[in-house]
Design a protein around this motif. Sequence first.
Motif, PDB file in Angstrom:
ATOM      1  N   SER A  18       0.827  -1.208   0.000  1.00  0.00           N
ATOM      2  CA  SER A  18       0.000   0.000   0.000  1.00  0.00           C
ATOM      3  C   SER A  18       0.862   1.257   0.000  1.00  0.00           C
ATOM      4  CB  SER A  18      -0.934   0.001   1.215  1.00  0.00           C
ATOM      5  OG  SER A  18      -0.229   0.279   2.416  1.00  0.00           O
ATOM      6  N   ILE A  19       2.027   1.164   0.599  1.00  0.00           N
ATOM      7  CA  ILE A  19       2.945   2.303   0.648  1.00  0.00           C
ATOM      8  C   ILE A  19       3.741   2.409  -0.646  1.00  0.00           C
ATOM      9  CG2 ILE A  19       4.938   3.300   1.837  1.00  0.00           C
ATOM     10  CD1 ILE A  19       3.953   1.691   4.344  1.00  0.00           C
ATOM     11  N   GLU A  20       4.316   1.284  -1.051  1.00  0.00           N
ATOM     12  CA  GLU A  20       5.252   1.287  -2.173  1.00  0.00           C
ATOM     13  C   GLU A  20       4.570   1.441  -3.526  1.00  0.00           C
ATOM     14  OE1 GLU A  20       7.082  -2.461  -1.561  1.00  0.00           O
ATOM     15  OE2 GLU A  20       8.041  -1.879   0.336  1.00  0.00           O
ATOM     16  N   GLN A  21       3.370   0.871  -3.678  1.00  0.00           N
ATOM     17  CA  GLN A  21       2.712   0.845  -4.981  1.00  0.00           C
ATOM     18  C   GLN A  21       1.485   1.749  -5.088  1.00  0.00           C
ATOM     19  OE1 GLN A  21       3.917  -0.864  -7.633  1.00  0.00           O
ATOM     20  NE2 GLN A  21       5.647  -1.554  -6.407  1.00  0.00           N
ATOM     21  N   LEU A  22       0.833   2.016  -3.956  1.00  0.00           N
ATOM     22  CA  LEU A  22      -0.405   2.784  -4.000  1.00  0.00           C
ATOM     23  C   LEU A  22      -0.262   4.184  -3.432  1.00  0.00           C
ATOM     24  CD1 LEU A  22      -2.945   0.028  -2.837  1.00  0.00           C
ATOM     25  CD2 LEU A  22      -1.998   0.450  -5.128  1.00  0.00           C
ATOM     26  N   GLY A  23       0.875   4.472  -2.822  1.00  0.00           N
ATOM     27  CA  GLY A  23       1.086   5.799  -2.267  1.00  0.00           C
ATOM     28  C   GLY A  23       0.239   6.097  -1.051  1.00  0.00           C
ATOM     29  N   LYS A  72     -13.873   6.555 -10.722  1.00  0.00           N
ATOM     30  CA  LYS A  72     -13.276   5.684 -11.734  1.00  0.00           C
ATOM     31  C   LYS A  72     -12.886   6.496 -12.964  1.00  0.00           C
ATOM     32  CE  LYS A  72     -15.504   1.316 -10.426  1.00  0.00           C
ATOM     33  NZ  LYS A  72     -16.448   0.249 -10.834  1.00  0.00           N
ATOM     34  N   THR A  73     -13.756   7.405 -13.367  1.00  0.00           N
ATOM     35  CA  THR A  73     -13.455   8.276 -14.499  1.00  0.00           C
ATOM     36  C   THR A  73     -12.234   9.134 -14.204  1.00  0.00           C
ATOM     37  OG1 THR A  73     -15.773   8.372 -15.188  1.00  0.00           O
ATOM     38  CG2 THR A  73     -14.344  10.154 -15.929  1.00  0.00           C
ATOM     39  N   LEU A  74     -12.166   9.667 -12.987  1.00  0.00           N
ATOM     40  CA  LEU A  74     -11.035  10.504 -12.591  1.00  0.00           C
ATOM     41  C   LEU A  74      -9.730   9.710 -12.612  1.00  0.00           C
ATOM     42  CD1 LEU A  74     -10.301  13.347 -11.655  1.00  0.00           C
ATOM     43  CD2 LEU A  74     -10.693  12.601  -9.300  1.00  0.00           C
ATOM     44  N   PHE A  75      -9.759   8.465 -12.154  1.00  0.00           N
ATOM     45  CA  PHE A  75      -8.570   7.614 -12.143  1.00  0.00           C
ATOM     46  C   PHE A  75      -8.090   7.327 -13.561  1.00  0.00           C
ATOM     47  CE2 PHE A  75      -6.562   3.326 -11.188  1.00  0.00           C
ATOM     48  CZ  PHE A  75      -5.487   3.848 -10.494  1.00  0.00           C
ATOM     49  N   ASP A  76      -9.035   7.047 -14.447  1.00  0.00           N
ATOM     50  CA  ASP A  76      -8.677   6.805 -15.843  1.00  0.00           C
ATOM     51  C   ASP A  76      -8.115   8.068 -16.491  1.00  0.00           C
ATOM     52  OD1 ASP A  76      -9.437   4.149 -15.739  1.00  0.00           O
ATOM     53  OD2 ASP A  76     -11.470   4.538 -16.471  1.00  0.00           O
ATOM     54  N   THR A  77      -8.693   9.223 -16.149  1.00  0.00           N
ATOM     55  CA  THR A  77      -8.188  10.490 -16.680  1.00  0.00           C
ATOM     56  C   THR A  77      -6.749  10.727 -16.229  1.00  0.00           C
ATOM     57  OG1 THR A  77     -10.428  11.415 -16.643  1.00  0.00           O
ATOM     58  CG2 THR A  77      -8.594  12.971 -16.789  1.00  0.00           C
ATOM     59  N   CYS A  78      -6.434  10.254 -15.038  1.00  0.00           N
ATOM     60  CA  CYS A  78      -5.066  10.355 -14.505  1.00  0.00           C
ATOM     61  C   CYS A  78      -4.166   9.243 -15.037  1.00  0.00           C
ATOM     62  CB  CYS A  78      -5.097  10.290 -12.982  1.00  0.00           C
ATOM     63  SG  CYS A  78      -5.538  11.859 -12.193  1.00  0.00           S
ATOM     64  N   GLN A  79      -4.655   8.498 -16.038  1.00  0.00           N
ATOM     65  CA  GLN A  79      -3.909   7.371 -16.614  1.00  0.00           C
ATOM     66  C   GLN A  79      -3.487   6.379 -15.525  1.00  0.00           C
ATOM     67  OE1 GLN A  79      -0.821   9.484 -18.844  1.00  0.00           O
ATOM     68  NE2 GLN A  79      -2.108   9.387 -20.684  1.00  0.00           N
ATOM     69  N   ARG A  80      -4.405   6.204 -14.575  1.00  0.00           N
ATOM     70  CA  ARG A  80      -4.278   5.214 -13.498  1.00  0.00           C
ATOM     71  C   ARG A  80      -3.034   5.456 -12.645  1.00  0.00           C
ATOM     72  NH1 ARG A  80      -8.239   1.701 -14.385  1.00  0.00           N
ATOM     73  NH2 ARG A  80      -7.449   0.183 -12.892  1.00  0.00           N
ATOM     74  N   ASP A  81      -2.671   6.713 -12.502  1.00  0.00           N
ATOM     75  CA  ASP A  81      -1.560   7.110 -11.636  1.00  0.00           C
ATOM     76  C   ASP A  81      -2.125   7.558 -10.293  1.00  0.00           C
ATOM     77  OD1 ASP A  81       1.424   8.080 -11.364  1.00  0.00           O
ATOM     78  OD2 ASP A  81       0.168   9.748 -10.683  1.00  0.00           O
ATOM     79  N   PHE A  82      -1.703   6.917  -9.202  1.00  0.00           N
ATOM     80  CA  PHE A  82      -2.305   7.191  -7.904  1.00  0.00           C
ATOM     81  C   PHE A  82      -1.972   8.585  -7.396  1.00  0.00           C
ATOM     82  CE2 PHE A  82      -2.913   2.616  -7.835  1.00  0.00           C
ATOM     83  CZ  PHE A  82      -4.136   2.496  -7.202  1.00  0.00           C
ATOM     84  N   ASP A  83      -0.752   9.063  -7.595  1.00  0.00           N
ATOM     85  CA  ASP A  83      -0.408  10.404  -7.119  1.00  0.00           C
ATOM     86  C   ASP A  83      -1.289  11.454  -7.781  1.00  0.00           C
ATOM     87  OD1 ASP A  83       1.552   9.449  -5.429  1.00  0.00           O
ATOM     88  OD2 ASP A  83       3.183   9.740  -6.863  1.00  0.00           O
ATOM     89  N   CYS A  84      -1.472  11.335  -9.097  1.00  0.00           N
ATOM     90  CA  CYS A  84      -2.357  12.250  -9.822  1.00  0.00           C
ATOM     91  C   CYS A  84      -3.782  12.142  -9.294  1.00  0.00           C
ATOM     92  CB  CYS A  84      -2.293  11.928 -11.317  1.00  0.00           C
ATOM     93  SG  CYS A  84      -3.561  12.773 -12.319  1.00  0.00           S
ATOM     94  N   PHE A  85      -4.227  10.913  -9.071  1.00  0.00           N
ATOM     95  CA  PHE A  85      -5.602  10.681  -8.613  1.00  0.00           C
ATOM     96  C   PHE A  85      -5.843  11.296  -7.236  1.00  0.00           C
ATOM     97  CE2 PHE A  85      -8.552   7.741  -6.318  1.00  0.00           C
ATOM     98  CZ  PHE A  85      -9.712   8.104  -6.980  1.00  0.00           C
TER      99      PHE A  85
END
Length: 350
Positions: free
Chosen positions: A63-68, A303-316
């Motif tokens: 959760s820390i290393e991959q999901l931020g 879900k739309t927001l995550f896809d808009t962020c190209q599935r990048d957690f920091d952006c999301f």
Amino acid sequence: MLRLSIILVLCLSNSACFYMQAAAGQWQVLQKREPINEVIDDPETSPALAGRLQMLVEARDFSIEQLGLPDNKSYRSFAEIGRDYVVWNVIAAPEFSLQPRQWCFPVAGCVAYRGYFAQPDAEKAAERLSRKGFDVAVGGVAAYSTLGKFDDPILSSMLQWRDHDLVALLFHELAHQVVYVKDDTAFNESFATAVEQFGLQRWLEVTGEAGAYTQYLDRRRHRDAISEAIVNARADLEGIYQLDLDVTEMRARKQQRLQQLAADIHAIADDAGISLLGWMSGDLNNAHLVSTALYEAYVPQFKTLFDTCQRDFDCFYAAAARLADLDRETRDRVLATGNLQRFARGTDEK
């Protein structure tokens, strides 16, 4: 200890002493904590329990290393609480309204539920609300988040979940520490539900269990079908409650629609070959419909927001934080329209 002492002092002026039971319950949970690695290494710990706790250690690191998600002491300990649920939430709504009763607290702000660490206390509170004319629902909760104010442990009550759902639950509770808006339960729970889904998918991909995500999605589809049936029933009931009807006719139409919803839910469950537990197995009322909507209301938008962020957690997370900074009216309007691209780009609507 200082935070809990302050709560206890404040409780002396609260006639209902709700904060006393909350502080005492939280203190009891914290007192039962043991470092999770010590529990795993203890020869008296069963291999089954040790294996599941080891999985959660790995999921916490992930959760820390991959999901931020936050790198702190949350979920680094284990507490055997000796019961199926850690708290029981009471949810209430007026007889002819789907607007939930709100309760306000120092840390969480105003939320659409009130939690009790003892089931009899929750049931007594529900009875009091029912006597006042509210529709009421009481539901057990296996886990909750203190938003990082305390070092939340893995609770024994959480272990009743299957492995993949348990990992998703861990991600859900940690998500509350990333973005949390006082007085907006639907936003908070929808955000955390979205994070649990995105996080679990990535966890299963990395652990080589991508096929298991299909099974998880199958279970989610059944839940989504039930949620859709509830959304349709809510829309119908809101229309009924706006009609100029006498109380007897209003109650009759309400009951008819709730019975239809119950039949729809049972049909979905029968088709999926699953059993209905908790509130779905009993008579439905407005409070039951409110409790479901809180967790699912804005998941599609996230879900739309995550896809808009190209599935990048920091952006999301940054985009969700920008939404959280909006005033409630603007945030609700933006989420309702689904026009979220500018938040991913970093341009807010004021």
